[in-house]
Write a protein that holds these residues in place. Structure first.
Motif, short mmCIF file in Angstrom:
data_model
loop_
_atom_site.label_atom_id
_atom_site.label_comp_id
_atom_site.label_asym_id
_atom_site.label_seq_id
_atom_site.Cartn_x
_atom_site.Cartn_y
_atom_site.Cartn_z
N VAL A 169 0.83 -0.94 -0.17
CA VAL A 169 0.52 0.33 -0.62
C VAL A 169 0.86 1.45 -0.10
O VAL A 169 1.86 1.52 0.90
CB VAL A 169 -1.01 -0.07 1.18
CG1 VAL A 169 -1.83 1.49 0.89
CG2 VAL A 169 -2.17 -1.37 1.47
N TYR A 170 0.71 2.27 -0.99
CA TYR A 170 1.50 3.33 -1.44
C TYR A 170 2.97 2.70 -1.47
O TYR A 170 3.72 3.71 -1.21
CB TYR A 170 1.61 4.13 -0.10
CG TYR A 170 -0.53 4.65 0.51
CD1 TYR A 170 -0.77 5.45 -1.13
CD2 TYR A 170 -0.34 4.60 2.07
CE1 TYR A 170 -2.36 5.06 -0.63
CE2 TYR A 170 -1.89 5.39 1.88
CZ TYR A 170 -2.81 5.91 0.38
OH TYR A 170 -4.07 6.38 0.88
N PRO A 179 -5.50 1.92 -1.50
CA PRO A 179 -5.37 1.14 0.07
C PRO A 179 -6.36 0.12 -0.21
O PRO A 179 -7.32 -0.28 0.71
CB PRO A 179 -5.52 1.71 0.87
CG PRO A 179 -6.04 3.04 0.98
CD PRO A 179 -6.89 3.49 -0.60
N GLN A 195 -10.67 -3.11 1.85
CA GLN A 195 -10.19 -1.44 2.39
C GLN A 195 -9.15 -1.85 3.08
O GLN A 195 -9.59 -1.56 4.49
CB GLN A 195 -11.36 -1.00 2.47
CG GLN A 195 -11.43 0.19 1.84
CD GLN A 195 -11.94 1.61 2.17
OE1 GLN A 195 -13.04 1.46 2.03
NE2 GLN A 195 -11.87 2.91 3.01
N ILE A 196 -7.91 -1.46 3.31
CA ILE A 196 -7.65 -1.17 3.99
C ILE A 196 -7.35 0.18 4.67
O ILE A 196 -7.25 1.31 4.04
CB ILE A 196 -5.49 -1.70 3.98
CG1 ILE A 196 -5.80 -2.87 3.07
CG2 ILE A 196 -4.96 -0.39 4.84
CD1 ILE A 196 -5.35 -3.68 4.10
N GLU A 197 -7.55 0.30 6.01
CA GLU A 197 -7.82 1.57 6.60
C GLU A 197 -6.61 1.45 7.84
O GLU A 197 -6.71 3.03 8.11
CB GLU A 197 -9.34 1.69 7.48
CG GLU A 197 -10.80 1.18 6.59
CD GLU A 197 -11.19 1.56 6.97
OE1 GLU A 197 -11.81 3.05 8.00
OE2 GLU A 197 -12.62 0.51 7.70
N PRO A 199 -2.94 1.98 6.37
CA PRO A 199 -2.80 1.58 4.87
C PRO A 199 -1.46 2.30 5.05
O PRO A 199 -0.18 1.60 3.86
CB PRO A 199 -3.51 2.51 3.85
CG PRO A 199 -3.84 4.17 4.61
CD PRO A 199 -3.95 3.20 6.60
N PRO A 217 -5.19 -9.17 3.95
CA PRO A 217 -4.33 -8.36 4.20
C PRO A 217 -2.85 -9.13 4.82
O PRO A 217 -2.93 -9.89 5.35
CB PRO A 217 -5.45 -7.69 5.35
CG PRO A 217 -6.03 -8.22 5.59
CD PRO A 217 -6.52 -8.87 4.62
N VAL A 232 -9.02 -3.40 9.08
CA VAL A 232 -9.59 -3.41 7.92
C VAL A 232 -10.39 -3.92 7.01
O VAL A 232 -11.67 -4.03 8.25
CB VAL A 232 -8.58 -4.15 7.01
CG1 VAL A 232 -8.92 -6.20 7.13
CG2 VAL A 232 -9.15 -4.82 5.74
N TRP A 452 -2.93 9.28 -0.85
CA TRP A 452 -2.57 9.72 0.06
C TRP A 452 -2.08 11.42 0.20
O TRP A 452 -2.27 12.63 0.56
CB TRP A 452 -1.74 9.22 1.35
CG TRP A 452 0.38 9.28 0.42
CD1 TRP A 452 0.65 8.04 -0.15
CD2 TRP A 452 0.73 10.63 0.34
NE1 TRP A 452 1.73 9.03 -0.90
CE2 TRP A 452 2.15 9.66 -0.24
CE3 TRP A 452 0.97 11.63 0.21
CZ2 TRP A 452 3.16 10.82 -0.80
CZ3 TRP A 452 2.12 12.56 -0.02
CH2 TRP A 452 3.41 11.94 -0.57
#
Length: 751
Positions: A169-170, A179, A195-197, A199, A217, A232, A452
């Motif tokens: 992620v990123y 993400p 959805q990764i919260e 990230p 994840p 997540v 981001w």
């Protein structure tokens, strides 16, 4: 009795399953089968995760990324109900005995997992919780943004690319610039979005089970420990597929304050409005004569990346262009604080090994390294910006700044004893630089564009390209997009590049979320103009994808593109994509769909009523009474009519707005009184002048109806000028008669 039942409900259970549910979903943790089960009452899908083989550890490379991973059997040791829609599930690793827990919460059609470890300060590398969820789909696809607008891959596709992948992620490549990873059924539209919260220290692993690829994840250490809880959310969708996923994520970003439209940005920084109808044009200061010619054949607006004098930059700005500075804060060589210069030992980025981290390399055509850069610590980025921005930007009369690398580079940990930082702090330092330049009122561009920073930039370079240009073909000494080496043969292109460049292997997921917030273009060494000689079909495909997505084309001047021999091809890219981009600038993309089962005919729609249909397939497709052949299109908007269709078996192309007219046809078309045999271009230069380009006309002379010209330019009286060799207008001549005769040249129609 009621109290006893409630007490039993909340009591931990290690012998059997425990269920929470709402109108949409139910979640069950079953210690007997050691599984987690999610049932969707709307779609009748059952999603199951088995704890028997969870990712439990990984090697950490010297770059701070995950290397070789290892797995272990996890077992459920305790299940506790914390609230009506919330469970706590505790698990233990078989080999090490380490304990972890997950707080599972149902919220409508969403299931969230907050992941903890027993000892957040203990040495830690990686953890895969919750494990992979799988279900049965009729025609399952994965979608995600890997340095790209959106990858589309069938779950059962065993061909090259994304078969067993760890997406950071990123990150930079093998990454997620949004993400999340989605899985959807193409036949029903049912979907799940992971959805990764949390990230900043996260990855998503793609791996196969029973022949199909699924996401899960993988949490990564923060400075060597777990450090903080990770979160997540799985969002389950009843019809709507990837378009609904994009809508949900857009709403999520809006709530977080990250969704800032180009219209809002232009209110704060009026220069952003100049981006409307402005492609990227990389040029050199020596290109002044060439740029004057280019302006007179259509490039009346551009983001002009050029190292010119302050006086030249002011002149271009007065003409409506955006003179752009080039900036890079990561790559440095040894020297005083300044542009790409700094003390490597004092202000460089240090790896966990104590080594100073290397950056970009410049090479000769054989690949021999000419210069090795190192990376500056992000804690020193703002110091560098403040040290030289006045000279390079403000005093140079620039109205834009392209900040290379910063939003493309993986978030990193700096182990330098004088400026140690984790990824969260690294992100903070990077955002500070963008915020610094926003205060100067500049148009801001950046490479790649992890989301981001979507609230901080106005355009991203490379999102249309994806990452696979990094992978060389069998000819490793040919095309190199990063080092701006042109393709020399088809052997330059890897199977991955060719596959994921196809329109059937991609979707505009990024645009569905951010089209009205950030303009997007191709990577600087991967734009359409590089391919006309070696692979013209790639050039055509790139033009059509740009058109379909309403995105921004990118050009090079004579320093890289062969305008002397290929000007017609480069201008075709401009004429076919820029009017559409202008029509959709700052407008939300509301939908993308595959119109045909073979995915070859695609349609996009926008919030202003614009639509674009493109036929990438071999078969002619009928749309609204028009016959769209291979590479044909149908576009309409509030101020746009654009077609490439068959008329009496012959291919005709035209574009019409209130400020632009283009037509390429073997013979005049009745409904277009300015059409000719061949190509005609007519566009507005300013309030006093329109330019007429007839260099593509079939004959030596062209006769045009005076009334049709007057109608298009909005002037009943006008005069005709030619151009001399230096692109200065010649003595005007008056128009006399119902028909105006021209030669095979460029003309100015003036007051």
């Amino acid at each position: 009795m009621k109290f006893l039942l409630y007490a039993l409900l909340l009591a931990p259970s290690v012998l059997f399953g425990q269920i929470i549910q709402n109108e949409s979903l139910s979640f069950e943790a079953d210690s007997t089968s050691n599984t987690l089960v999610i049932r969707d009452a709307r779609t009748n899908h059952t999603w199951t995760a088995d704890l028997a083989n969870c990712l439990s550890d990984a090697d950490i490379t010297k770059w701070g990324t995950l290397g070789q991973t290892s797995f272990d059997a996890f077992s459920i040791t305790e299940i506790t109900q914390r609230a009506e829609h919330q469970l706590k599930v505790t698990v233990k690793e078989a080999r090490t005995g380490k304990g972890h827990s997950m707080i599972v919460t149902l919220d409508g059609p969403n299931v969230s997992f907050e992941v903890f470890t027993d000892d957040v300060g203990a040495p830690f590398a990686a953890l895969g919780l919750p494990p992979m969820f799988t279900t049965n789909m009729k025609a399952g696809y994965l979608t995600f943004c890997d340095r790209s607008s959106g990858v589309l891959k069938k779950q059962d596709d065993t061909g090259v690319g994304y078969n067993e992948a760890l997406l950071t992620v990123y990150g930079n490549t093998n990454c997620l610039n949004i993400p999340l990873v989605g899985v959807f059924d193409q036949t029903t539209g049912d979907a799940m979005m992971l959805q990764i919260e949390s990230p900043l220290d996260a990855n998503v692993r793609l791996s196969r089970k029973d022949g199909l690829i699924w996401p899960e994840p993988v949490w990564q250490c923060s400075m060597g420990t777990f450090a903080y809880p990770r979160r997540v959310t799985y969002r389950f969708i009843d019809k709507g597929g990837y378009v609904k996923m994009a809508t949900l994520y857009r709403e999520y970003q809006q709530k977080r304050g990250m969704l800032k439209t180009l219209e809002e940005k232009a209110r704060d920084r009026p220069a952003v409005k100049r981006m409307e109808g402005a492609p990227i044009l990389w040029a050199e200061a020596s290109d002044a004569a060439f740029l004057k010619k280019l302006r007179n054949v259509g490039f009346t607006h551009a983001i002009l990346a050029i190292e010119s004098s302050p006086a030249e930059n002011r002149k271009w700005s007065e003409l409506g262009y955006i003179p752009l500075g080039y900036d890079s804060y990561g790559d440095i060589s040894e020297g005083p604080l300044g542009f790409q210069s700094d003390s490597i030992q004092e202000n460089g980025h240090m790896l966990p090994t104590g080594e100073m981290m290397t950056g970009w390399t410049t090479t000769d055509p054989s690949g021999r390294v000419i210069k090795q850069y190192y990376l500056r610590s992000s804690s020193k980025y703002l110091d560098a910006a403040m040290a030289y921005s006045q000279t390079r930007i403000s005093e140079a009369n620039r109205s834009g700044n392209f900040i290379d690398v910063m939003m493309a580079m993986t978030l990193m940990e700096d182990y330098h004893p004088k400026h140690t930082s984790d990824r969260k702090t690294d992100l903070k330092y990077r955002r500070e630089v963008f915020q610094y330049y926003l205060q100067k009122g500049l148009v801001i561009g950046t490479e790649h564009g992890n989301d981001w920073g979507v609230d901080l930039v106005d355009y991203t370079e490379g999102g249309l390209s994806g990452p696979n240009w990094w992978i060389p073909g069998t000819n490793t000494s040919g095309w190199n997009a990063g080092h701006l080496r042109a393709p020399v043969s088809r052997a330059d292109f890897s199977p991955e590049y060719l596959k994921y460049g196809l329109p059937t292997q991609r979707i505009p997921f990024w645009e569905l979320v951010y089209h009205d917030c950030v303009a997007t273009t191709w990577y600087w060494g991967d734009s359409a103009g590089w391919f006309g000689k070696v692979a013209p079909e790639i050039k055509t495909l790139k033009d059509l994808v740009t058109l379909l997505y309403g995105d921004m084309p990118l050009f090079w001047s004579e320093v890289k593109f062969d305008w002397k021999n290929d000007s017609a091809e480069h201008l075709e890219t401009f004429y076919l994509t820029v009017p559409s981009m202008r029509d959709k600038f700052g407008v939300q993309m509301t939908a993308h769909e595959f119109v045909t089962d073979d995915l070859q005919v695609q349609r996009t729609t926008f919030a202003n009523g614009s639509e674009t249909v493109v036929n990438f397939g071999e078969k002619t497709f009928e749309y609204k009474g028009e016959q769209l052949p291979k590479n044909g299109f149908y576009c309409s908007g509030p101020n746009l009519q654009q077609r490439r269709v068959l008329r009496d078996g012959q291919l005709v192309t035209w574009v019409k707005t209130d400020q632009f007219f283009y037509c390429d046809s073997p013979a005049p078309i009745d409904e277009l009184p300015l059409s000719i045999s061949g190509r005609i271009v007519l566009f507005k230069m300013d309030d006093t002048q329109w330019n007429l380009v007839l260099t593509g006309a079939a004959g030596d002379t062209v006769e045009l109806p005076d009334a049709a010209l007057a109608s298009q330019i909005g002037k009943t009286k006008y005069r005709v000028c030619g151009f001399d060799d230096e692109w200065n207008t010649t003595e005007p001549r008056a128009v006399d008669g119902m028909v105006v005769t021209f030669g095979n040249k460029v003309y100015a129609l003036t007051d």
